[in-house]
Design an enzyme around this catalytic site. Structure first.
Site, PDB file in Angstrom:
ATOM      1  N   GLU A  26       0.840  -1.200   0.000  1.00 45.01           N
ATOM      2  CA  GLU A  26       0.000   0.000   0.000  1.00 45.01           C
ATOM      3  C   GLU A  26       0.878   1.254   0.000  1.00 45.01           C
ATOM      4  O   GLU A  26       1.998   1.238   0.528  1.00 45.01           O
ATOM      5  CB  GLU A  26      -0.874  -0.007   1.268  1.00 45.01           C
ATOM      6  N   ASN A  71      -6.550   1.491   2.902  1.00 42.43           N
ATOM      7  CA  ASN A  71      -7.301   2.731   3.107  1.00 42.43           C
ATOM      8  C   ASN A  71      -6.880   3.813   2.112  1.00 42.43           C
ATOM      9  O   ASN A  71      -7.688   4.666   1.740  1.00 42.43           O
ATOM     10  CB  ASN A  71      -7.092   3.246   4.537  1.00 42.43           C
ATOM     11  N   ASN A 171     -11.941  -0.965  -0.844  1.00 38.41           N
ATOM     12  CA  ASN A 171     -11.256  -1.545   0.307  1.00 38.41           C
ATOM     13  C   ASN A 171     -12.019  -1.236   1.589  1.00 38.41           C
ATOM     14  O   ASN A 171     -12.395  -0.079   1.828  1.00 38.41           O
ATOM     15  CB  ASN A 171      -9.849  -0.940   0.439  1.00 38.41           C
ATOM     16  N   GLU A 172     -12.274  -2.246   2.392  1.00 37.68           N
ATOM     17  CA  GLU A 172     -12.865  -2.090   3.737  1.00 37.68           C
ATOM     18  C   GLU A 172     -13.962  -1.022   3.773  1.00 37.68           C
ATOM     19  O   GLU A 172     -13.949  -0.125   4.626  1.00 37.68           O
ATOM     20  CB  GLU A 172     -11.774  -1.769   4.770  1.00 37.68           C
ATOM     21  N   TYR A 243      -6.191  -8.745  11.378  1.00 35.86           N
ATOM     22  CA  TYR A 243      -4.880  -8.461  11.965  1.00 35.86           C
ATOM     23  C   TYR A 243      -4.933  -8.973  13.395  1.00 35.86           C
ATOM     24  O   TYR A 243      -5.791  -8.544  14.171  1.00 35.86           O
ATOM     25  CB  TYR A 243      -4.582  -6.961  11.937  1.00 35.86           C
ATOM     26  N   GLU A 290      -6.117  -9.263   3.327  1.00 34.05           N
ATOM     27  CA  GLU A 290      -5.232  -8.593   4.294  1.00 34.05           C
ATOM     28  C   GLU A 290      -5.189  -9.479   5.526  1.00 34.05           C
ATOM     29  O   GLU A 290      -6.225  -9.737   6.155  1.00 34.05           O
ATOM     30  CB  GLU A 290      -5.745  -7.194   4.664  1.00 34.05           C
ATOM     31  N   GLN A 344       1.543  -6.107   5.527  1.00 33.26           N
ATOM     32  CA  GLN A 344       2.007  -5.753   4.192  1.00 33.26           C
ATOM     33  C   GLN A 344       3.399  -6.322   4.004  1.00 33.26           C
ATOM     34  O   GLN A 344       3.959  -6.855   4.952  1.00 33.26           O
ATOM     35  CB  GLN A 344       1.995  -4.251   4.054  1.00 33.26           C
TER      36      GLN A 344
HETATM   37  O1  AHR Z   1      -2.670  -2.568   6.233  1.00 34.83           O
HETATM   38  C1  AHR Z   1      -2.959  -1.383   6.909  1.00 34.83           C
HETATM   39  C2  AHR Z   1      -4.435  -1.005   6.838  1.00 34.83           C
HETATM   40  O2  AHR Z   1      -5.189  -1.951   7.535  1.00 34.83           O
HETATM   41  C3  AHR Z   1      -5.043  -0.997   5.457  1.00 34.83           C
HETATM   42  O3  AHR Z   1      -4.848   0.196   4.806  1.00 34.83           O
HETATM   43  C4  AHR Z   1      -6.492  -1.212   5.736  1.00 34.83           C
HETATM   44  O4  AHR Z   1      -7.170  -1.843   4.684  1.00 34.83           O
HETATM   45  C5  AHR Z   1      -6.504  -2.021   7.021  1.00 34.83           C
HETATM   46  O5  AHR Z   1      -7.389  -1.509   7.948  1.00 34.83           O
END
Ligand code: AHR
Length: 498
Positions: A26, A71, A171-172, A243, A290, A344
């Site tokens: 990103e 994001n 995205n999201e 995450y 992700e 990432q």
């Molecule tokens: O990877 C960091 C951020 O985490 C990304 O931009 C977003 O999609 C997620 O919330």
């Protein structure tokens, strides 16, 4: 402690899509600038691409790379990032409160992907962006010259279309933090309109619609149901993101594989429900685009500077064991997960960190390299008989997290065993069912200290080392698992009836 693992090639879950070993980059922090693109560095080639980063990524065997966000994409205009560099505007990136020079854009990204032998996956902006700009990007990338956008591509970088096969519809978009966030139904309508227009330009493309950004969202599964019901006939995948955060206790943290399995069970149920509702013969699958460990809370505001040092998460051996469990779960659930992206790849949350002096491979780099390099063919069900581990957050969980793959063409079985207890060694009997083995290679990732990590001073502290397994009979081997550890067994096999 003792455990038994039973494998049998008649117990196949299905083909493993190698795209589960994908990555994500990103425009955030130092991922792009100072990460993959660093024209001032002595490590960079004439295009400004860091060659040391390219080597580290190539070794990860990543078949695809998602870009440019995240994001970031929800406020990004891809048209700012193409054409002569001197004419590209500096923009304010509201997602990370950073400055974006636009010196790296779509053409550079595709060229970089070619250099590291990975397929580009592009996300379009469905936050502040229009369906017209999303379609124009498909035209720019995939159509032959002769139109406004494709002639621009030809003069900027390439006569040849890029043939980008997989596209994310935003995205999201369920997250209130997302630029242009709207309710599920509104997003679904825009995603359907954008996707239809994009497919009218190139009907070979595959589309990923935004699912929930986390299972902690209040709209988890309800968002996904709304979106999937509306877009079912037009999309190929629904996205899942996770995450893993720090847990108060180690056993709960090390039981992460149970959570990933649960998320995938949720999506399996949802997809099956919508398919039945629609009486549809097609299916939609999961793009887990992700995933990573994100333990600490950081200030994520870039202070309106270029390439600010955001996150820069430092990973431990314990985190590496969690990474291995994500991958084990994707392999176990290969019938439903077709794409996954380690998020990432460089700096920020990456398993690779850069400095002026070179690259550092974090502890989390190694489980990925080990499994990505060894996994092919079909996923085998692992029948596991092992003690349980008591966890405060997840109840009792098996002390071993496992996955297995069988490549009939290569006569190879790969078995990954994560011993997630900090207590005792486990002696594991691996019974090969209808197979015999003529040899086994073992790789181990282990450290007595869960907090052990690779540093610039000691970059090789957490790295895989060769291990041993004992051939008990042609169809049985014995291996001792250190507490805790990841052990990868690569077996040369043949069928018992041959
Ligand atoms: O990877 C960091 C951020 O985490 C990304 O931009 C977003 O999609 C997620 O919330």
């Amino acid at each position: 402690m003792e455990a038994t693992v039973h494998l049998d090639t008649r117990q196949r879950i299905g083909p493993i899509d190698r795209r589960i070993f994908g990555g994500f980059i990103e425009h955030m922090g130092r991922a792009v600038y100072e990460g993959i693109y660093d024209p001032g560095s002595p490590f960079s080639d004439e295009r400004g691409f860091r060659t040391d980063v390219m080597s580290a990524i190539t070794a990860m065997n990543m078949p695809l790379m998602r870009y440019p966000g995240g994001n970031f994409v929800s406020g990004y205009d891809w048209r700012d990032g193409v054409g002569p560099r001197a004419q590209r505007p500096v923009r304010a990136d509201s997602a990370w409160q950073s400055l974006e020079s636009n010196h790296f854009g779509t053409d550079e990204f595709v060229a970089w992907c070619r250099a590291v032998d990975t397929a580009p996956v592009l996300a379009v902006n469905l936050g502040t962006g229009s369906i017209e700009s999303a379609a124009a990007l498909v035209e720019y990338c995939n159509l032959p010259p002769g139109t406004y956008w494709t002639d621009r591509r030809a003069s900027n970088a390439s006569e040849e279309p890029y043939g980008v096969g997989t596209w994310c519809l935003g995205n999201e978009m369920d997250g209130p933090w997302q630029a242009g966030h709207v309710p599920a139904r509104v997003y679904a309508e825009k995603a359907l309109a954008a996707g239809s227009l994009m497919k009218q330009l190139d009907d070979s493309i595959e589309l990923i619609v935004c699912g929930s950004s986390s299972r902690n969202m209040g709209t988890y599964m309800e968002w996904d149901r709304t979106v999937l019901e509306h877009c079912w006939d037009s999309v190929d995948y629904i996205s899942a993101h996770r995450y893993t955060a720090a847990k108060p206790d180690t056993p709960s943290y090390l039981a992460e594989g149970v959570v990933i399995d649960q998320i995938l069970a949720d999506y399996r149920g949802l997809i099956s429900y919508v398919r039945a509702l629609k009486a549809s013969s097609r299916s939609v699958q999961v793009s887990f685009d992700e995933w990573n460990v994100w333990r600490r809370n950081y200030d994520m505001k870039g202070g309106w500077s270029f390439a600010p040092h955001l996150l820069e998460e430092e990973y431990t051996f314990e985190d590496a064991l969690v990474i291995a469990q994500y991958l084990n779960s994707f392999i176990r659930n290969c019938d439903i997960v077709k794409i996954a992206c380690f998020a990432q790849v460089v700096n920020i949350l990456g398993p690779i960190k850069t400095s002026r002096e070179g690259v550092l491979r974090e502890a989390t780099y190694w489980p990925f390299v080990m499994l990505s390099g060894a996994t092919s063919g079909e996923s085998l069900r692992v029948a596991l008989d092992c003690p349980e581990l008591e966890t405060s957050g997840r109840g009792p969980v098996p002390v071993i997290d496992a996955s297995a793959s069988y490549d009939a063409e290569a006569d190879r079985v790969t078995l990954c065993l994560v011993h997630r207890s900090i207590g005792h060694e486990i002696a594991v009997d691996v019974q090969l069912g209808d197979l015999r083995t003529s040899g086994v290679e073992v790789e181990i990732l282990h450290d007595r200290d869960l907090e052990a990590r690779n540093t610039w001073q000691r970059p090789g502290r957490v790295t895989p080392v060769p291990g041993r397994a004992k051939l008990v009979s042609p169809s049985a081997i014995r291996v001792d698992l250190a507490p805790p550890s990841m052990t990868l067994l690569k077996l040369d096999v043949s069928s018992l009836d041959r």
